[in-house]
Design a protein around this motif. Structure first.
Motif, PDB file in Angstrom:
ATOM      1  N   GLN A   1     109.283  -9.878  -4.771  1.00 32.98           N
ATOM      2  CA  GLN A   1     109.772 -10.475  -6.007  1.00 32.98           C
ATOM      3  C   GLN A   1     109.882 -11.990  -5.857  1.00 32.98           C
ATOM      4  O   GLN A   1     110.248 -12.484  -4.791  1.00 32.98           O
ATOM      5  CB  GLN A   1     111.151  -9.908  -6.362  1.00 32.98           C
ATOM      6  CG  GLN A   1     111.169  -8.418  -6.573  1.00 32.98           C
ATOM      7  CD  GLN A   1     110.368  -7.997  -7.780  1.00 32.98           C
ATOM      8  OE1 GLN A   1     110.478  -8.605  -8.839  1.00 32.98           O
ATOM      9  NE2 GLN A   1     109.559  -6.975  -7.640  1.00 32.98           N
ATOM     10  N   ASP A   2     109.586 -12.700  -6.906  1.00 31.51           N
ATOM     11  CA  ASP A   2     109.730 -14.147  -6.911  1.00 31.51           C
ATOM     12  C   ASP A   2     110.931 -14.491  -7.788  1.00 31.51           C
ATOM     13  O   ASP A   2     110.851 -14.475  -9.012  1.00 31.51           O
ATOM     14  CB  ASP A   2     108.462 -14.811  -7.453  1.00 31.51           C
ATOM     15  CG  ASP A   2     108.566 -16.328  -7.492  1.00 31.51           C
ATOM     16  OD1 ASP A   2     109.551 -16.878  -6.949  1.00 31.51           O
ATOM     17  OD2 ASP A   2     107.671 -16.958  -8.065  1.00 31.51           O
ATOM     18  N   PHE A   3     112.069 -14.782  -7.139  1.00 37.39           N
ATOM     19  CA  PHE A   3     113.285 -15.084  -7.880  1.00 37.39           C
ATOM     20  C   PHE A   3     113.364 -16.551  -8.292  1.00 37.39           C
ATOM     21  O   PHE A   3     114.358 -16.997  -8.839  1.00 37.39           O
ATOM     22  CB  PHE A   3     114.517 -14.700  -7.054  1.00 37.39           C
ATOM     23  CG  PHE A   3     114.663 -13.215  -6.898  1.00 37.39           C
ATOM     24  CD1 PHE A   3     115.056 -12.435  -7.964  1.00 37.39           C
ATOM     25  CD2 PHE A   3     114.385 -12.599  -5.687  1.00 37.39           C
ATOM     26  CE1 PHE A   3     115.181 -11.067  -7.844  1.00 37.39           C
ATOM     27  CE2 PHE A   3     114.512 -11.235  -5.548  1.00 37.39           C
ATOM     28  CZ  PHE A   3     114.913 -10.461  -6.626  1.00 37.39           C
TER      29      PHE A   3
ATOM     30  N   GLN B   1     111.414 -17.836 -10.543  1.00 37.12           N
ATOM     31  CA  GLN B   1     111.007 -17.925 -11.942  1.00 37.12           C
ATOM     32  C   GLN B   1     112.229 -18.080 -12.840  1.00 37.12           C
ATOM     33  O   GLN B   1     113.283 -17.520 -12.565  1.00 37.12           O
ATOM     34  CB  GLN B   1     110.223 -16.671 -12.355  1.00 37.12           C
ATOM     35  CG  GLN B   1     108.966 -16.440 -11.544  1.00 37.12           C
ATOM     36  CD  GLN B   1     107.976 -17.578 -11.706  1.00 37.12           C
ATOM     37  OE1 GLN B   1     107.790 -18.097 -12.790  1.00 37.12           O
ATOM     38  NE2 GLN B   1     107.361 -17.979 -10.607  1.00 37.12           N
ATOM     39  N   PRO B   2     112.114 -18.838 -13.934  1.00 34.96           N
ATOM     40  CA  PRO B   2     113.277 -19.074 -14.811  1.00 34.96           C
ATOM     41  C   PRO B   2     113.799 -17.805 -15.485  1.00 34.96           C
ATOM     42  O   PRO B   2     114.974 -17.730 -15.836  1.00 34.96           O
ATOM     43  CB  PRO B   2     112.761 -20.069 -15.852  1.00 34.96           C
ATOM     44  CG  PRO B   2     111.286 -20.083 -15.719  1.00 34.96           C
ATOM     45  CD  PRO B   2     110.926 -19.558 -14.368  1.00 34.96           C
ATOM     46  N   ASP B   3     112.946 -16.790 -15.675  1.00 32.07           N
ATOM     47  CA  ASP B   3     113.404 -15.571 -16.340  1.00 32.07           C
ATOM     48  C   ASP B   3     113.849 -14.486 -15.358  1.00 32.07           C
ATOM     49  O   ASP B   3     114.186 -13.382 -15.752  1.00 32.07           O
ATOM     50  CB  ASP B   3     112.308 -15.022 -17.258  1.00 32.07           C
ATOM     51  CG  ASP B   3     111.035 -14.677 -16.500  1.00 32.07           C
ATOM     52  OD1 ASP B   3     110.870 -15.139 -15.352  1.00 32.07           O
ATOM     53  OD2 ASP B   3     110.200 -13.951 -17.062  1.00 32.07           O
ATOM     54  N   ALA B   4     113.876 -14.789 -14.056  1.00 32.12           N
ATOM     55  CA  ALA B   4     114.291 -13.811 -13.047  1.00 32.12           C
ATOM     56  C   ALA B   4     115.792 -13.560 -13.157  1.00 32.12           C
ATOM     57  O   ALA B   4     116.578 -14.465 -13.403  1.00 32.12           O
ATOM     58  CB  ALA B   4     113.948 -14.322 -11.656  1.00 32.12           C
ATOM     59  N   VAL B   5     116.180 -12.304 -12.985  1.00 29.15           N
ATOM     60  CA  VAL B   5     117.587 -11.917 -13.030  1.00 29.15           C
ATOM     61  C   VAL B   5     117.933 -11.277 -11.695  1.00 29.15           C
ATOM     62  O   VAL B   5     117.551 -10.157 -11.412  1.00 29.15           O
ATOM     63  CB  VAL B   5     117.865 -10.924 -14.184  1.00 29.15           C
ATOM     64  CG1 VAL B   5     119.320 -10.524 -14.203  1.00 29.15           C
ATOM     65  CG2 VAL B   5     117.448 -11.519 -15.519  1.00 29.15           C
ATOM     66  N   ARG B   6     118.640 -12.019 -10.877  1.00 25.05           N
ATOM     67  CA  ARG B   6     119.042 -11.502  -9.561  1.00 25.05           C
ATOM     68  C   ARG B   6     120.167 -10.481  -9.741  1.00 25.05           C
ATOM     69  O   ARG B   6     121.130 -10.718 -10.453  1.00 25.05           O
ATOM     70  CB  ARG B   6     119.508 -12.650  -8.674  1.00 25.05           C
ATOM     71  CG  ARG B   6     119.819 -12.214  -7.250  1.00 25.05           C
ATOM     72  CD  ARG B   6     120.192 -13.403  -6.405  1.00 25.05           C
ATOM     73  NE  ARG B   6     119.059 -14.268  -6.192  1.00 25.05           N
ATOM     74  CZ  ARG B   6     118.296 -14.250  -5.099  1.00 25.05           C
ATOM     75  NH1 ARG B   6     118.548 -13.403  -4.148  1.00 25.05           N
ATOM     76  NH2 ARG B   6     117.286 -15.077  -4.976  1.00 25.05           N
ATOM     77  N   GLY B   7     120.026  -9.335  -9.084  1.00 26.36           N
ATOM     78  CA  GLY B   7     121.063  -8.312  -9.126  1.00 26.36           C
ATOM     79  C   GLY B   7     121.071  -7.471 -10.381  1.00 26.36           C
ATOM     80  O   GLY B   7     122.040  -6.783 -10.663  1.00 26.36           O
ATOM     81  N   LYS B   8     119.978  -7.486 -11.136  1.00 23.08           N
ATOM     82  CA  LYS B   8     119.915  -6.779 -12.419  1.00 23.08           C
ATOM     83  C   LYS B   8     120.225  -5.284 -12.261  1.00 23.08           C
ATOM     84  O   LYS B   8     120.901  -4.699 -13.095  1.00 23.08           O
ATOM     85  CB  LYS B   8     118.520  -6.973 -13.011  1.00 23.08           C
ATOM     86  CG  LYS B   8     118.316  -6.327 -14.354  1.00 23.08           C
ATOM     87  CD  LYS B   8     116.939  -6.670 -14.889  1.00 23.08           C
ATOM     88  CE  LYS B   8     116.651  -6.037 -16.212  1.00 23.08           C
ATOM     89  NZ  LYS B   8     115.310  -6.382 -16.694  1.00 23.08           N
ATOM     90  N   TYR B   9     119.758  -4.665 -11.189  1.00 25.60           N
ATOM     91  CA  TYR B   9     119.945  -3.229 -10.985  1.00 25.60           C
ATOM     92  C   TYR B   9     120.929  -2.929  -9.858  1.00 25.60           C
ATOM     93  O   TYR B   9     121.016  -1.806  -9.381  1.00 25.60           O
ATOM     94  CB  TYR B   9     118.597  -2.563 -10.702  1.00 25.60           C
ATOM     95  CG  TYR B   9     117.650  -2.695 -11.865  1.00 25.60           C
ATOM     96  CD1 TYR B   9     117.843  -1.956 -13.020  1.00 25.60           C
ATOM     97  CD2 TYR B   9     116.592  -3.590 -11.823  1.00 25.60           C
ATOM     98  CE1 TYR B   9     116.993  -2.089 -14.103  1.00 25.60           C
ATOM     99  CE2 TYR B   9     115.724  -3.729 -12.901  1.00 25.60           C
ATOM    100  CZ  TYR B   9     115.934  -2.969 -14.035  1.00 25.60           C
ATOM    101  OH  TYR B   9     115.098  -3.107 -15.102  1.00 25.60           O
ATOM    102  N   ARG B  10     121.698  -3.924  -9.444  1.00 29.03           N
ATOM    103  CA  ARG B  10     122.624  -3.768  -8.327  1.00 29.03           C
ATOM    104  C   ARG B  10     123.620  -2.631  -8.566  1.00 29.03           C
ATOM    105  O   ARG B  10     123.804  -1.773  -7.710  1.00 29.03           O
ATOM    106  CB  ARG B  10     123.373  -5.075  -8.084  1.00 29.03           C
ATOM    107  CG  ARG B  10     124.397  -4.997  -6.985  1.00 29.03           C
ATOM    108  CD  ARG B  10     125.150  -6.333  -6.883  1.00 29.03           C
ATOM    109  NE  ARG B  10     126.116  -6.300  -5.825  1.00 29.03           N
ATOM    110  CZ  ARG B  10     127.355  -5.830  -5.958  1.00 29.03           C
ATOM    111  NH1 ARG B  10     127.759  -5.355  -7.123  1.00 29.03           N
ATOM    112  NH2 ARG B  10     128.177  -5.821  -4.940  1.00 29.03           N
TER     113      ARG B  10
END
Length: 90
Positions: A35-37, A39-48
């Motif tokens: 994954q490339d975090f 990117q401006p639209d990346a959401v870290r921890g989305k499925y945590r």
């Protein structure tokens, strides 16, 4: 009042997709693409939260964390409560 076990079962069943791995399933992490975090639209921890729930993890509030610092202390107290509840029900 709903028990924690009932609430977890209800929320797990309603929020997880049918093909989501169960806690006893072995997950092969090599199947997960890089994954490339950056990117401006990346959401870290989305499925945590979903991933932790599937593995049986719960998050304690800060005041409880200080009283129960490890897994063993939490399990000991919960088992004691279950035994007491079972004795009352008998």
């Amino acid at each position: 009042m709903t028990s924690a076990e009932e609430a977890f079962a209800r929320s797990s069943a309603s929020e997880l997709p049918d093909d989501f791995p169960k806690s006893e399933d072995q997950i092969d992490l090599s199947d997960i693409p890089e994954q490339d975090f950056g990117q401006p639209d990346a959401v870290r921890g989305k499925y945590r939260d979903l991933a932790l729930a599937a593995q049986g993890f719960v998050q304690l509030d800060p005041d409880l964390r200080s009283a129960f610092p490890d897994t063993q202390s939490v399990n000991k107290v919960l088992r004691t409560m279950l035994r007491r509840r079972q004795r009352k029900a008998s």
